[in-house]
Design a protein around this motif. Structure first.
Motif, PDB file in Angstrom:
ATOM      1  N   ARG A   1      41.305  15.626  54.542  1.00 26.34           N
ATOM      2  CA  ARG A   1      40.329  15.730  55.630  1.00 26.34           C
ATOM      3  C   ARG A   1      38.915  15.924  55.086  1.00 26.34           C
ATOM      4  NH1 ARG A   1      38.410  20.304  58.243  1.00 26.34           N
ATOM      5  NH2 ARG A   1      37.413  19.854  60.243  1.00 26.34           N
TER       6      ARG A   1
ATOM      7  N   ALA B   1      49.371  12.337  60.400  1.00 24.02           N
ATOM      8  CA  ALA B   1      49.335  13.796  60.287  1.00 24.02           C
ATOM      9  C   ALA B   1      49.367  14.435  61.672  1.00 24.02           C
ATOM     10  CB  ALA B   1      48.078  14.246  59.546  1.00 24.02           C
TER      11      ALA B   1
ATOM     12  N   SER C   1      48.401  17.795  62.896  1.00 21.80           N
ATOM     13  CA  SER C   1      47.728  19.014  62.441  1.00 21.80           C
ATOM     14  C   SER C   1      48.286  20.265  63.120  1.00 21.80           C
ATOM     15  CB  SER C   1      46.221  18.911  62.671  1.00 21.80           C
ATOM     16  OG  SER C   1      45.921  18.759  64.053  1.00 21.80           O
ATOM     17  N   GLN C   2      48.658  20.161  64.405  1.00 20.47           N
ATOM     18  CA  GLN C   2      49.174  21.331  65.092  1.00 20.47           C
ATOM     19  C   GLN C   2      50.530  21.752  64.525  1.00 20.47           C
ATOM     20  OE1 GLN C   2      47.409  23.226  67.427  1.00 20.47           O
ATOM     21  NE2 GLN C   2      49.072  24.608  66.825  1.00 20.47           N
TER      22      GLN C   2
ATOM     23  N   TRP D   1      49.962  21.973  54.481  1.00 17.07           N
ATOM     24  CA  TRP D   1      48.710  22.209  55.210  1.00 17.07           C
ATOM     25  C   TRP D   1      47.505  21.851  54.357  1.00 17.07           C
ATOM     26  CZ3 TRP D   1      46.512  22.934  59.752  1.00 17.07           C
ATOM     27  CH2 TRP D   1      45.227  23.492  59.806  1.00 17.07           C
TER      28      TRP D   1
ATOM     29  N   GLU E   1      40.030  10.555  61.331  1.00 13.22           N
ATOM     30  CA  GLU E   1      41.374  11.090  61.541  1.00 13.22           C
ATOM     31  C   GLU E   1      42.227  10.904  60.292  1.00 13.22           C
ATOM     32  OE1 GLU E   1      42.418  12.723  64.206  1.00 13.22           O
ATOM     33  OE2 GLU E   1      40.493  12.468  65.249  1.00 13.22           O
TER      34      GLU E   1
ATOM     35  N   PHE F   1      46.789  18.132  53.774  1.00 14.94           N
ATOM     36  CA  PHE F   1      46.102  17.623  54.970  1.00 14.94           C
ATOM     37  C   PHE F   1      44.624  17.995  54.941  1.00 14.94           C
ATOM     38  CE2 PHE F   1      44.650  19.108  59.208  1.00 14.94           C
ATOM     39  CZ  PHE F   1      44.480  17.879  59.830  1.00 14.94           C
ATOM     40  N   GLN F   2      44.333  19.251  54.650  1.00 17.31           N
ATOM     41  CA  GLN F   2      42.947  19.718  54.660  1.00 17.31           C
ATOM     42  C   GLN F   2      42.123  19.093  53.533  1.00 17.31           C
ATOM     43  OE1 GLN F   2      41.313  21.259  56.819  1.00 17.31           O
ATOM     44  NE2 GLN F   2      42.729  22.416  58.079  1.00 17.31           N
TER      45      GLN F   2
ATOM     46  N   ARG G   1      49.879  23.405  61.240  1.00 23.50           N
ATOM     47  CA  ARG G   1      49.310  24.744  61.454  1.00 23.50           C
ATOM     48  C   ARG G   1      50.394  25.726  61.892  1.00 23.50           C
ATOM     49  NH1 ARG G   1      45.796  23.306  64.627  1.00 23.50           N
ATOM     50  NH2 ARG G   1      43.979  23.220  63.245  1.00 23.50           N
TER      51      ARG G   1
END
Length: 443
Positions: free
Chosen positions: A122, A422, A424-425, A115, A418, A118-119, A428
């Motif tokens: 981002r 990835a 994201s859901q 996670w 974007e 990814f963040q 998460r």
């Protein structure tokens, strides 16, 4: 050998925040490096076959370096507590150790790592240092974490925070975990590396600390530790031997350029002088220092003394614009002086400062021959951006949502807002599942 590069044309171009931004320049990326920096016309004339990335309203900047994080920390966000900790040591003894770190396993840590990678991408983070303490996840926790980081293509430094607070043998396992990861990462020769790490003077014996530094020297890596995050450690060290922690490290001969010391909240002027004189590296976490009630670190004084300093999220808030805002605003308030920590200085700490602290070569600036670790920010602000205000405007009024494009080692990892490849859901859902499992274990 690939001779076709990528030309990037922004509106504003930043080589380093210690210089004014420029208009009309572009960069050529070839392989994993910045190959050329020149005017638009010159780049188009010299490289007519290259691909082109047009970003006419955006700002091209070096990628952020999160010089200190705990990726697993996301799992504790919102965890049920019967009462709030009353200070820094109660935060550790009543909350963080028993309810979080002692309960962690590799499945939880990897979900949090997934996670957070990814963040980080981002929000424009292209390099990071992660410090894991999970004594009951040993052995093998870093070896299992490594492929999770590798798949994101982000530049990472991993470590295990070895400590004798559980037992001497558990401390030995922690040191071995670091050595195993360091040696494995060197054999792979990719973007992920390791270093040696122990916790503090109050959870580790002198012989353990010395052994950590010896292993770091044998493997040619840095040694990291937390230091004086609150009043407890300096007070205990003064009672024990009449020295403050940095003075103690200097006395036993380990304070030097191979030391990466985080927090440094409750340190005094003599310790700042020693850090500068011995060329030790420091990482500053403005937001988490507030959360745990540790105090406000003497960041302006460290910078003024010439200490190499990087910024870190501490695993608290991953959006690095928020971290910069903390460093920009908190010290102005504590010094009652709006001139303290100007925006371009904070940007420097968030980029090249962090890279220098971590010992990353040719990272943190956009220069020919340097690593192509970049981000493009698309500020949609109500007032104009000009050379004199660009760093302030972006620092104060942008966030992760304004990061349009991220490149790491010459490869695009985020494009047109974007993060590539990835879900994201799914990420998460996975981290929520593991957070729920941690909370139930610690109940």
């Amino acid at each position: 050998m690939d001779t076709k590069g990528l030309l990037i044309f922004p509106k504003w171009f930043v080589t380093t925040p210690l210089e004014l931004p420029k208009i009309g320049f572009g960069v050529r990326v070839l392989g994993d490096k910045i190959d050329s920096i020149a005017s638009r016309d010159e780049l188009l004339r010299k490289f007519p076959e290259d691909e082109i990335l047009e970003k006419p309203d955006q700002v091209l900047l070096p990628g952020f370096v999160d010089a200190h994080t705990h990726l697993y920390g996301i799992l504790a966000h919102g965890i049920p507590l019967s009462k709030a900790p009353s200070g820094f040591m109660p935060f550790l003894e009543d909350f963080w150790w028993p309810l979080v770190e002692n309960q962690l396993d590799s499945v939880m840590i990897n979900a949090a790592t997934d996670w957070n990678c990814f963040q980080m991408i981002r929000s424009g983070v292209t390099s990071f240092y992660d410090c894991t303490e999970a004594p009951n996840a040993l052995p093998g926790v870093l070896i299992k974490q490594l492929p999770v980081v590798e798949k994101w293509g982000i530049r990472g430094t991993l470590s295990f925070e070895a400590t004798e607070r559980i037992s001497n043998s558990n401390g030995d396992l922690g040191l071995s975990e670091n050595v195993d990861l360091i040696q494995l990462s060197k054999s792979k020769n990719n973007l992920v590396t390791g270093l040696m790490c122990f916790h503090t003077t109050f959870t580790c014996s002198e012989s353990f600390i010395m052994r950590t530094f010896e292993l770091a020297a044998e493997n040619n890596v840095l040694t990291h530790m937390h230091c004086s995050e609150g009043h407890y450690e300096p007070q205990e060290m003064l009672k024990r031997n009449g020295l403050r922690p940095i003075e103690y490290y200097d006395q036993i001969g380990v304070l030097g350029p191979g030391m990466l010391v985080s927090q440094c909240v409750q340190i005094d002027q003599n310790e700042i002088k020693l850090l500068a004189a011995r060329n030790a590296k420091v990482t500053h976490m403005p937001l988490s220092n507030c959360e745990v009630g540790g105090g406000i670190a003497p960041l302006p004084e460290l910078v003024e003394a010439g200490v190499t300093v990087g910024l870190g999220s501490d695993g608290y808030i991953t959006d690095f614009f928020e971290v910069m805002r903390g460093a920009f605003l908190i010290h102005k308030a504590s010094h009652c002086d709006p001139r303290v920590m100007p925006a371009n200085q904070v940007w420097h700490l968030a980029t090249a400062g962090g890279a220098d602290a971590l010992g990353l070569k040719n990272v943190g600036c956009i220069k020919e021959g340097w690593q192509a670790d970049l981000m493009l920010v698309n500020p949609k602000l109500p007032t104009p951006i000009e050379a004199h205000n660009l760093y302030d405007q972006l620092l104060l009024y942008c966030n992760a949502n304004d990061v349009d494009t991220v490149m790491i080692a010459g490869k695009l990892r985020k494009l047109d807002g974007e993060v590539l490849n990835a879900d994201s859901q799914a990420l998460r859902n996975k981290v929520q599942k593991e957070a729920d499992r941690l909370w139930k274990k610690s109940a």
